[in-house]
Design a protein around this motif. Structure first.
Motif, short mmCIF file in Angstrom:
data_model
loop_
_atom_site.label_atom_id
_atom_site.label_comp_id
_atom_site.label_asym_id
_atom_site.label_seq_id
_atom_site.Cartn_x
_atom_site.Cartn_y
_atom_site.Cartn_z
N LEU A 87 60.28 15.57 1.20
CA LEU A 87 59.34 15.88 2.29
C LEU A 87 58.47 14.68 2.63
N ARG A 88 57.91 14.03 1.62
CA ARG A 88 57.05 12.88 1.85
C ARG A 88 57.82 11.72 2.48
N THR A 89 59.09 11.60 2.16
CA THR A 89 59.92 10.54 2.74
C THR A 89 60.27 10.85 4.19
N ASP A 90 60.62 12.09 4.48
CA ASP A 90 61.04 12.47 5.83
C ASP A 90 59.87 12.61 6.80
N LEU A 91 58.78 13.16 6.34
CA LEU A 91 57.61 13.37 7.20
C LEU A 91 56.51 12.41 6.77
N LYS A 92 56.36 11.34 7.49
CA LYS A 92 55.41 10.29 7.10
C LYS A 92 53.97 10.78 7.07
N ARG A 93 53.64 11.83 7.79
CA ARG A 93 52.27 12.34 7.78
C ARG A 93 51.92 12.99 6.44
N LEU A 94 52.91 13.22 5.57
CA LEU A 94 52.65 13.76 4.25
C LEU A 94 52.54 12.68 3.18
N PHE A 105 44.87 21.07 11.04
CA PHE A 105 45.72 21.92 10.23
C PHE A 105 46.85 22.55 11.03
N GLU A 106 46.59 22.90 12.29
CA GLU A 106 47.59 23.57 13.10
C GLU A 106 48.80 22.66 13.36
N MET A 107 48.53 21.39 13.63
CA MET A 107 49.62 20.46 13.87
C MET A 107 50.44 20.23 12.59
N LEU A 108 49.75 20.13 11.48
CA LEU A 108 50.44 19.97 10.20
C LEU A 108 51.33 21.17 9.91
N GLU A 109 50.80 22.36 10.13
CA GLU A 109 51.59 23.58 9.90
C GLU A 109 52.79 23.65 10.84
N SER A 110 52.62 23.25 12.09
CA SER A 110 53.73 23.27 13.05
C SER A 110 54.84 22.31 12.66
N VAL A 111 54.47 21.12 12.22
CA VAL A 111 55.47 20.13 11.82
C VAL A 111 56.22 20.59 10.58
#
Length: 125
Positions: A87-94, A105-111
């Motif tokens: 997850l951390r590799t695929d989604l750089k925001r993590l 939080f809403e954008m994070l949950e949507s992604v």
């Protein structure tokens, strides 16, 4: 999995459950690591009537999962820890140290929702 939202004073947790055999996500929640958020995920897991539920050593789980089904041994959480790395590799925001981050939080949950369940709706990320 701990994630920074906005600035370093605001943290969120991506709480999710994964089936050990099929590697599919059962349910997830994004927000503070509270009993209410964790119970959303554990209730959906317990509805599947598993033989065992493997978690980390957080004390909240003792009140949510029956003792005969709960296991906190470290070797049994390797599947979800590997999934956290993916997850951390695929989604750089993590990622922990990056210039990419979620502002709310809403954008994070949507992604995260698109990442976990996007293939069911034929979305490609």
């Amino acid at each position: 999995m701990r994630v920074i939202v906005g600035n370093k004073q605001r943290e969120a947790w991506v709480i999710y459950a994964i089936n050990r055999y099929t590697k599919r996500i059962i349910n997830f929640a994004v927000g503070r690591r509270t009993k209410r958020n964790i119970s959303k995920v554990t209730k959906s897991v317990l509805q599947l009537n598993p033989k065992k539920v493997f978690t980390d050593g957080l004390m909240i789980y003792k009140s949510l999962i029956p003792k005969n089904k709960h296991n906190t041994r470290k070797k049994n959480t390797t599947i979800i820890e590997r999934n956290n790395l993916t997850l951390r590799t695929d989604l750089k925001r993590l990622s922990r140290k990056t210039i990419c981050y979620s502002k709310n939080f809403e954008m994070l949950e949507s992604v995260v929702k698109l990442y976990f369940w996007g293939d069911q709706f034929n979305y490609k990320i």
